[in-house]
Design a protein around this motif. Structure first.
Motif, PDB file in Angstrom:
ATOM      1  N   PHE A   1     -21.455 -12.172 -58.128  1.00 18.40           N
ATOM      2  CA  PHE A   1     -22.840 -11.304 -58.371  1.00 18.40           C
ATOM      3  C   PHE A   1     -23.975 -12.043 -58.099  1.00 18.40           C
ATOM      4  N   GLU A   2     -24.017 -13.537 -58.067  1.00 22.67           N
ATOM      5  CA  GLU A   2     -25.105 -14.471 -58.002  1.00 22.67           C
ATOM      6  C   GLU A   2     -25.314 -14.957 -56.709  1.00 22.67           C
ATOM      7  N   ARG A   3     -24.672 -14.072 -55.760  1.00 21.85           N
ATOM      8  CA  ARG A   3     -24.972 -14.290 -54.131  1.00 21.85           C
ATOM      9  C   ARG A   3     -25.166 -13.063 -53.516  1.00 21.85           C
ATOM     10  N   GLN A   4     -25.502 -13.053 -52.407  1.00 22.69           N
ATOM     11  CA  GLN A   4     -25.641 -11.617 -51.387  1.00 22.69           C
ATOM     12  C   GLN A   4     -25.941 -12.188 -49.887  1.00 22.69           C
ATOM     13  N   GLY A   5     -25.423 -11.253 -49.170  1.00 21.98           N
ATOM     14  CA  GLY A   5     -25.519 -11.645 -47.750  1.00 21.98           C
ATOM     15  C   GLY A   5     -24.355 -12.253 -47.049  1.00 21.98           C
ATOM     16  N   ARG A   6     -24.553 -12.833 -46.145  1.00 21.40           N
ATOM     17  CA  ARG A   6     -23.636 -13.798 -45.310  1.00 21.40           C
ATOM     18  C   ARG A   6     -22.958 -14.888 -46.005  1.00 21.40           C
ATOM     19  N   GLY A   7     -21.839 -15.096 -46.096  1.00 21.49           N
ATOM     20  CA  GLY A   7     -20.950 -16.061 -46.573  1.00 21.49           C
ATOM     21  C   GLY A   7     -19.875 -15.672 -47.756  1.00 21.49           C
ATOM     22  N   ILE A   8     -18.801 -16.474 -47.851  1.00 19.20           N
ATOM     23  CA  ILE A   8     -17.750 -16.222 -48.610  1.00 19.20           C
ATOM     24  C   ILE A   8     -17.992 -16.680 -50.218  1.00 19.20           C
ATOM     25  N   PHE A   9     -17.669 -15.980 -51.103  1.00 16.88           N
ATOM     26  CA  PHE A   9     -17.848 -16.515 -52.613  1.00 16.88           C
ATOM     27  C   PHE A   9     -16.685 -17.522 -52.812  1.00 16.88           C
ATOM     28  N   ASP A  10     -17.267 -18.671 -53.142  1.00 17.92           N
ATOM     29  CA  ASP A  10     -16.265 -19.807 -53.322  1.00 17.92           C
ATOM     30  C   ASP A  10     -15.679 -19.975 -54.729  1.00 17.92           C
ATOM     31  N   SER A  11     -14.624 -19.144 -55.181  1.00 18.89           N
ATOM     32  CA  SER A  11     -14.027 -19.062 -56.452  1.00 18.89           C
ATOM     33  C   SER A  11     -13.911 -20.604 -57.101  1.00 18.89           C
ATOM     34  N   SER A  12     -13.213 -21.251 -56.446  1.00 21.96           N
ATOM     35  CA  SER A  12     -12.994 -22.748 -56.885  1.00 21.96           C
ATOM     36  C   SER A  12     -14.273 -23.315 -57.402  1.00 21.96           C
ATOM     37  N   SER A  13     -15.068 -23.363 -56.644  1.00 17.80           N
ATOM     38  CA  SER A  13     -16.252 -24.083 -56.757  1.00 17.80           C
ATOM     39  C   SER A  13     -16.862 -23.521 -58.049  1.00 17.80           C
ATOM     40  N   ALA A  14     -17.017 -22.035 -58.132  1.00 20.50           N
ATOM     41  CA  ALA A  14     -17.675 -21.425 -59.551  1.00 20.50           C
ATOM     42  C   ALA A  14     -16.661 -21.715 -60.627  1.00 20.50           C
ATOM     43  N   SER A  15     -15.481 -21.815 -60.664  1.00 22.15           N
ATOM     44  CA  SER A  15     -14.565 -22.345 -61.650  1.00 22.15           C
ATOM     45  C   SER A  15     -14.680 -23.706 -62.076  1.00 22.15           C
ATOM     46  N   ASP A  16     -14.858 -24.613 -61.024  1.00 23.71           N
ATOM     47  CA  ASP A  16     -15.241 -26.007 -61.433  1.00 23.71           C
ATOM     48  C   ASP A  16     -16.499 -26.035 -62.337  1.00 23.71           C
ATOM     49  N   PHE A  17     -17.755 -25.378 -61.767  1.00 28.35           N
ATOM     50  CA  PHE A  17     -18.935 -25.288 -62.620  1.00 28.35           C
ATOM     51  C   PHE A  17     -18.753 -24.679 -63.949  1.00 28.35           C
ATOM     52  N   ALA A  18     -17.970 -23.465 -63.899  1.00 33.95           N
ATOM     53  CA  ALA A  18     -18.062 -22.741 -65.276  1.00 33.95           C
ATOM     54  C   ALA A  18     -17.077 -23.642 -66.227  1.00 33.95           C
ATOM     55  N   ASP A  19     -16.195 -24.444 -65.842  1.00 38.88           N
ATOM     56  CA  ASP A  19     -15.621 -25.243 -66.702  1.00 38.88           C
ATOM     57  C   ASP A  19     -16.484 -26.419 -67.370  1.00 38.88           C
ATOM     58  N   ALA A  20     -17.160 -26.903 -66.445  1.00 37.96           N
ATOM     59  CA  ALA A  20     -17.951 -28.042 -66.786  1.00 37.96           C
ATOM     60  C   ALA A  20     -19.087 -27.574 -67.913  1.00 37.96           C
ATOM     61  N   LEU A  21     -19.482 -26.260 -67.687  1.00 38.37           N
ATOM     62  CA  LEU A  21     -20.676 -25.867 -68.767  1.00 38.37           C
ATOM     63  C   LEU A  21     -19.906 -25.587 -70.015  1.00 38.37           C
ATOM     64  N   ASN A  22     -18.583 -25.077 -70.018  1.00 37.42           N
ATOM     65  CA  ASN A  22     -17.917 -24.801 -71.015  1.00 37.42           C
ATOM     66  C   ASN A  22     -17.316 -26.048 -71.853  1.00 37.42           C
ATOM     67  N   ARG A  23     -16.913 -27.041 -71.185  1.00 34.27           N
ATOM     68  CA  ARG A  23     -16.740 -28.064 -71.951  1.00 34.27           C
ATOM     69  C   ARG A  23     -17.744 -28.777 -72.673  1.00 34.27           C
ATOM     70  N   ALA A  24     -18.877 -28.748 -71.921  1.00 36.00           N
ATOM     71  CA  ALA A  24     -20.187 -29.270 -72.845  1.00 36.00           C
ATOM     72  C   ALA A  24     -20.875 -28.416 -73.648  1.00 36.00           C
ATOM     73  N   GLY A  25     -20.442 -27.196 -73.832  1.00 35.04           N
ATOM     74  CA  GLY A  25     -20.992 -26.331 -74.713  1.00 35.04           C
ATOM     75  C   GLY A  25     -22.386 -25.656 -74.327  1.00 35.04           C
ATOM     76  N   LEU A  26     -22.507 -25.636 -73.062  1.00 36.15           N
ATOM     77  CA  LEU A  26     -23.817 -25.223 -72.497  1.00 36.15           C
ATOM     78  C   LEU A  26     -23.731 -23.838 -72.212  1.00 36.15           C
ATOM     79  N   LEU A  27     -24.892 -23.067 -72.410  1.00 35.38           N
ATOM     80  CA  LEU A  27     -24.922 -21.552 -72.197  1.00 35.38           C
ATOM     81  C   LEU A  27     -26.155 -21.495 -71.147  1.00 35.38           C
ATOM     82  N   ASP A  28     -25.927 -20.552 -70.312  1.00 38.40           N
ATOM     83  CA  ASP A  28     -26.828 -20.113 -69.068  1.00 38.40           C
ATOM     84  C   ASP A  28     -28.065 -19.455 -69.966  1.00 38.40           C
ATOM     85  N   ALA A  29     -29.277 -19.921 -69.783  1.00 34.23           N
ATOM     86  CA  ALA A  29     -30.290 -19.292 -70.366  1.00 34.23           C
ATOM     87  C   ALA A  29     -30.796 -18.070 -69.887  1.00 34.23           C
ATOM     88  N   GLY A  30     -30.155 -17.737 -68.633  1.00 31.39           N
ATOM     89  CA  GLY A  30     -30.867 -16.626 -68.118  1.00 31.39           C
ATOM     90  C   GLY A  30     -31.996 -16.886 -67.332  1.00 31.39           C
TER      91      GLY A  30
END
Length: 289
Positions: A145-174
């Motif tokens: 949902f955070e991208r639009q238009g041409r290009g394929i959503f990279d689920s592996s990259s998103a998973s890496d990022f989400a896991d890094a934030l989760n491990r560090a106890g960080l919350l997206d501030a919006g």
């Protein structure tokens, strides 16, 4: 700290950019101004800082990085960690309640090269629980949902990022304003947009700065609703997306016109996104045991 100004701009040594910075600094009176991708030589960096009214600065230019911070004299700053993709400082605020930790990120475009800042975030997250903000251009998204238009959503990259934030106890501030701050500036069907820039914080930051926390309440409520809507029906949604993809593939086999091919790509992206949600669900489940 009154406020923090972060701007992701391609070059800061020109008159229009300096004028805009002057207006922003005059309006918000930030204690720290961070420029991502300033494209400045060392001597020019000092000159620009003085033009903006700042005598002190920190940078990761020596490491090949793209982060530059200008600092007010009211802050006592220590450099905590520096690399080509991330710059972290601790700041003691005169008259403030606590020292704070600030990390500024300008991540590489390659998934493999982004492992370095993700590991740094995890290490800092495992340290003393100081109020902490991590902000910048992460060059990846957390969901389709955070991208639009041409290009394929990279689920592996998103998973890496989400896991890094989760491990560090960080919350997206919006965010407020434009949903997609990055655009590839291509035309027609080649054009794409994404939310590559964001600010994240930990719970000690929310406790130390209640005004910031109040802004997060709406974000947290929205995320809880999203969590219920997405994860609450994740298994059923994955099955439906698989059926939809299969049906769309059959249509393309009969008629591979551009509209049908676009629907096929959309069906693939939807299934990939839901599979990522399923993966995150099981990761969260295992941590809560």
């Amino acid at each position: 700290m009154d406020s923090l100004l972060i701007w992701n701009t391609r070059g800061v040594g020109n008159t229009p950019t300096i004028s805009t910075l002057h207006r922003l600094i005059s309006k918000f009176k930030p204690s720290i101004v961070v420029i991502l991708k300033p494209m400045l030589r060392d001597d020019k960096r000092v000159q620009v800082g003085l033009q903006l009214g700042f005598r002190s600065s920190v940078s990761n230019a020596a490491q090949g990085g793209q982060d530059l911070g200008f600092l007010r004299p009211s802050l006592t700053v220590d450099l905590i960690a520096v690399s080509s993709q991330m710059l972290s400082i601790s700041a003691a605020i005169q008259g403030g309640p606590v020292s704070i930790l600030l990390s500024f990120v300008y991540a590489k475009c390659s998934r493999s090269l982004r492992k370095n800042p993700w590991d740094q975030i995890a290490v800092l997250g495992a340290g003393p629980a100081l109020p902490w903000v991590v902000a910048g251009d992460f060059n990846t998204v957390l969901s389709a949902f955070e991208r639009q238009g041409r290009g394929i959503f990279d689920s592996s990259s998103a998973s890496d990022f989400a896991d890094a934030l989760n491990r560090a106890g960080l919350l997206d501030a919006g965010f407020s304003g434009n949903q997609f701050p990055w655009c590839n500036n291509q035309s027609g069907q080649s054009r794409s947009w994404a939310r590559l820039d964001r600010i994240c914080c930990n719970s000690p930051w929310q406790t130390a700065f209640p005004a910031f926390q109040s802004k997060l309440r709406y974000v947290q409520t929205t995320l809880k609703s999203w969590n219920k809507d997405i994860f609450g029906n994740i298994f059923n949604n994955v099955e439906l997306a698989e059926e939809d993809l299969s049906a769309t593939e059959d249509i393309v086999l009969r008629d591979n016109n551009p509209d049908n091919l676009q629907k096929l790509n959309q069906a693939k992206e939807k299934l990939t996104h839901l599979e990522l949600c399923e993966e995150i669900f099981w990761k969260q489940k295992s941590r809560n045991r």
